[in-house]
Enzyme design. Structure first.
Site, PDB file in Angstrom:
ATOM      1  N   ALA A   1     -11.891  -8.645   4.192  1.00  0.00           N
ATOM      2  CA  ALA A   1     -11.197  -9.754   5.139  1.00  0.00           C
ATOM      3  C   ALA A   1      -9.821 -10.227   4.680  1.00  0.00           C
ATOM      4  O   ALA A   1      -9.312 -11.194   5.141  1.00  0.00           O
ATOM      5  CB  ALA A   1     -12.004 -10.882   4.995  1.00  0.00           C
TER       6      ALA A   1
ATOM      7  N   CYS B   1       1.031  -1.307  -0.013  1.00  0.00           N
ATOM      8  CA  CYS B   1       0.180  -0.150  -0.100  1.00  0.00           C
ATOM      9  C   CYS B   1       0.630   1.290   0.030  1.00  0.00           C
ATOM     10  O   CYS B   1       0.395   2.367  -0.397  1.00  0.00           O
ATOM     11  CB  CYS B   1      -0.879  -0.024   0.997  1.00  0.00           C
TER      12      CYS B   1
END
EC number: 1.2.1.70
Length: 427
Positions: A191, A51
């Protein structure tokens, strides 16, 4: 061979560009690696995608040509102009590439210094490239040393004590906003690894968590592991949840935003959205009653974290420096091993041939053969000691390649044999 690392991170590239560069699926990673490796200057390559960073790590023949090719490939895939990519990229080669990669693996270059996810992400990136025949011995060697360095930093400093991550920083920001999370219900969309971490930190802070996910199998297992304060629901009910709860965390692997203005309805209470995905999951503007936090907007807490860990970071950088020097020394010796081995082998063959001639002509008894062979071995071992030491130091010389080629010419060495450093005894 040269090592090359082309790096786009939160330091030099904002999230709007990083998400265009993100190779967020196996298919995209496989495609970019194939394209990169199609150039004759690229020996091996791998892509590290998180990220906070996109990095291409490669072993190359010509650094300048390889850099131009990799930037061109990334421009083709992302739609970002080459000039902009050149302007943003941090480009490291050889010792700089090793030092940078070791610092990355040790989480010293992370947005959240000391976070523990990066070394696992690095291993997974290497495994993917290796399984797809994109890398081999060169990258394997530097990744092995990078992981070894990360383990040393973890064990010899306290930089990862009370480990934190982007997810934990987001939860910390939520606690700062609300004062406490006790009794609150938070929605976690996704998830995956980041979603799981967010859920764990929320629960440990006293919140109840509802995890929204596309697939039921993965989320059921996660909810079972989290205990009574966690439940789940289908992604089909996303609109209902984002309009009825005030605390939402999102981290899916979707290639596009999943929370947009189209599904947001007006409410009289303030809603806080934490987007910890890259590419971003949330495409909303901040308004009077909607606040959106992205990975790049959590800098204040990150700065506090960095200040607290400054002393440990200095110790860690010292380890990185030492391990970089050790790696370069090993690399230098490995580069000279085949040439050294070839010279020694040539000397052994020459000595053996002359001994056999001496026996045939009666100059030497068969019974003296073993002793004569030992003596000759000691002679050429002593004779080759100095040249061996010089060759091992060639990697420090500017004219290393030229000198190495000269030695090959003098000894008429056509093909060097492929040996490892352990094959060479101390001389």
């Amino acid at each position: 061979m040269h090592y090359l690392d082309i790096s786009f991170t939160y330091k030099n590239t904002d999230i709007s560009v990083r998400e265009k560069l993100a190779f967020d699926s196996d298919e995209k990673k496989e495609q970019i690696l194939k394209l990169i490796n199609s150039n004759k200057n690229i020996k091996e390559s791998m892509v590290l995608n998180t990220c906070n960073r996109v990095e291409i790590i490669a072993s190359v023949e010509d650094v300048k040509a390889a850099t131009a090719h990799i930037i061109r490939c990334m421009s083709i895939f992302s739609g970002v102009f080459e000039d902009e990519l050149y302007e943003r990229a941090d480009i490291y080669e050889n010792s700089g590439a090793a030092h940078h990669l070791f610092a990355v693996a040790s989480s010293l270059d992370s947005l959240v210094v000391g976070e523990t996810q990066i070394v696992g992400q690095l291993k997974n990136a290497f495994k993917f490239a290796y399984d797809n025949n994109s890398c081999g011995e060169d990258i394997s060697k530097i990744i092995h040393y990078a992981c070894k360095c990360a383990a040393k930093v973890r064990n010899e400093t306290q930089i990862s004590k009370n480990p934190i991550s982007v997810s934990s920083v987001a939860v910390a920001k939520a606690k700062e906003i609300f004062g406490t999370l006790e009794g609150k219900t938070a929605i976690v969309v996704g998830a995956g690894e980041m979603g799981e971490l967010a859920a764990k930190h929320l629960i440990s802070s006293g919140a109840e968590v509802i995890i929204i996910n596309r697939s039921s199998e993965r989320v059921e297992q996660l909810v079972d592991s989290l205990g009574d304060n966690a439940s789940w629901d289908s992604i089909l009910k996303l609109k209902e949840y984002v309009n009825n709860y005030d605390l939402i965390f999102s981290s899916t692997a979707a290639p596009h935003a999943i929370i947009t203005g189209e599904i947001i309805e007006p409410r009289e209470f303030h809603r806080y959205f934490f987007d910890i995905a890259v590419p971003r999951d949330i495409d909303l503007l901040n308004t009077e009653l909607i606040s959106v936090y992205t990975v790049d907007s959590l800098e204040e807490i990150v700065r506090k974290n960095l200040a607290l860990r400054e002393e440990q970071a200095q110790k860690a950088y010292s380890i990185v420096g030492q391990d970089t020097s050790e790696f370069l020394k090993t690399l230098k010796e490995d580069m000279s091993v085949p040439l050294i081995k070839s010279i020694r082998k040539q000397a052994e063959i020459c000595a053996k041939n002359e001994l056999e001639k001496a026996i045939k002509k009666g100059y030497l008894k068969h019974s003296d053969y073993d002793e004569a062979q030992k003596l000759i071995h000691q002679v050429f071992k002593a004779f080759l000691h100095q040249p061996t030491m010089k060759l091992k130091g060639l990697a420090d010389e500017e004219r290393a390649s030229e000198l190495s080629n000269g030695v090959k010419f003098l000894f008429d060495i056509k093909d060097e044999q492929n040996f490892q450093a352990g094959d060479i005894d101390e001389i």
